[in-house]
Motif scaffolding. Structure first.
Motif, PDB file in Angstrom:
ATOM      1  N   LEU A   1      62.711  53.500  38.553  1.00 22.66           N
ATOM      2  CA  LEU A   1      63.994  53.266  38.669  1.00 22.66           C
ATOM      3  C   LEU A   1      64.260  52.258  37.582  1.00 22.66           C
ATOM      4  O   LEU A   1      65.383  52.670  37.027  1.00 22.66           O
ATOM      5  CB  LEU A   1      64.323  52.706  39.915  1.00 22.66           C
TER       6      LEU A   1
ATOM      7  N   GLN B   1      65.059  54.249  34.519  1.00 19.52           N
ATOM      8  CA  GLN B   1      66.353  54.665  34.507  1.00 19.52           C
ATOM      9  C   GLN B   1      67.534  53.836  34.189  1.00 19.52           C
ATOM     10  O   GLN B   1      68.591  54.417  33.399  1.00 19.52           O
ATOM     11  CB  GLN B   1      66.688  55.439  35.976  1.00 19.52           C
TER      12      GLN B   1
ATOM     13  N   ALA C   1      65.548  59.602  39.464  1.00 17.75           N
ATOM     14  CA  ALA C   1      66.695  60.322  39.005  1.00 17.75           C
ATOM     15  C   ALA C   1      67.891  60.671  39.584  1.00 17.75           C
ATOM     16  O   ALA C   1      68.948  60.355  39.512  1.00 17.75           O
ATOM     17  CB  ALA C   1      66.347  61.463  38.164  1.00 17.75           C
TER      18      ALA C   1
ATOM     19  N   HIS D   1      69.800  57.418  40.692  1.00 19.50           N
ATOM     20  CA  HIS D   1      70.585  56.919  39.344  1.00 19.50           C
ATOM     21  C   HIS D   1      71.753  57.575  39.183  1.00 19.50           C
ATOM     22  O   HIS D   1      72.892  56.985  39.122  1.00 19.50           O
ATOM     23  CB  HIS D   1      69.586  57.048  38.166  1.00 19.50           C
TER      24      HIS D   1
END
Length: 271
Positions: free
Chosen positions: A144, A147, A232, A235
């Motif tokens: 994360l 991201q 992903a 995010h």
């Protein structure tokens, strides 16, 4: 007495081709009127692992440096505890697992950073599987971090909550002044998955919210949804929550898998 899973008497041969698609216990075969010894031992081992996942205490000493290394830009993690004093109380009183104890509330309200507001608070809670958190929380946060690295997120200190349930994140996020709270929590162990981590995201957290205000990404683990794909997905949810200022049933997955996930395929995991 046969112990073979393709014993025609047991009638399991037609199921064998399906075993590669699932960890469910199918096509186990039969030995007389019972399961084969191997299948019975496998079941007992899986049951023992599930019980261990529920009762094994979270190893804070090992977890804290791993989380800090994976999520270094938010300072040392805050160590908190729910109102459930121990594991037995936690299992019998889910309501206490959803609230912080008095010392933890005081730690958050009396912190010396001016109680500044932030965009995002991450809460790590043992839930019903400390094993899931020990295994998955740090590598997921590292994914994360990649991201979010290029974006301007004001982050709260990472919070670790012992004996915590999902809704405890609402109180942590409220006291930290966070616009969004994300809770990483050990899911209820199954007999084939004692190590699943769930991710719950809530916009404008505050005490008293219900589950319809949360988005969930489930089954995050090496044998389930991998860390890069889960990061992903989260995010995408974080960006949409900020843009629309909402979460839960009002926030749907409106992308295709290929828009979000590298090499993605299969159904969405979002609620």
């Amino acid at each position: 007495m046969s112990d073979s899973i393709d014993d025609p008497i047991a009638g399991t041969a037609q199921w064998l081709a399906l075993r590669k698609f699932t960890d469910a216990r199918i096509a186990l075969g039969a030995a007389g009127i019972s399961q084969p010894t191997g299948a019975q031992l496998d079941f007992q081992l899986a049951h023992a692992r599930a019980r261990d996942a529920v009762h094994l205490p979270l190893d804070i000493d090992a977890l804290k440096p791993a989380l800090q290394a994976a999520w270094p830009h938010a300072g040392p993690p805050l160590l908190l505890h729910s109102a459930a004093a121990n594991r037995n109380v936690y299992l019998q009183r889910p309501d206490l697992g959803r609230r912080l104890d008095a010392p933890s509330r005081a730690l958050l309200t009396d912190r010396d950073d001016g109680n500044r507001r932030c965009d995002l608070a991450i809460v790590v809670a043992d839930g019903l599987s400390s094993h899931a958190i020990a295994q998955n929380a740090a590598p997921f946060l590292a994914a994360l971090h990649l991201q979010l690295a290029a974006e301007a997120w004001m982050l709260a200190p990472l919070a670790i909550v012992q004996q915590g349930r999902v809704a405890v994140g609402d109180e942590v996020g409220e006291l930290l002044g966070a616009k969004i709270v994300v809770v990483l929590i050990g899911e209820r162990p199954g007999l084939s998955a004692p190590d699943s981590m769930g991710i719950y995201m809530t916009w404008a957290p505050r005490v008293g919210l219900t589950d319809e205000r949360r988005n969930c990404i489930s089954n995050v683990r090496p044998a389930g949804l991998d860390y890069v794909q889960a990061a992903a997905r989260l995010h995408y949810l974080l960006r949409q929550a900020q843009l629309r200022q909402l979460s839960g049933v009002a926030l749907k997955d409106e992308t295709s898998q290929d828009d979000v996930l590298p090499g993605g395929g299969g159904p969405a995991f979002l609620l």
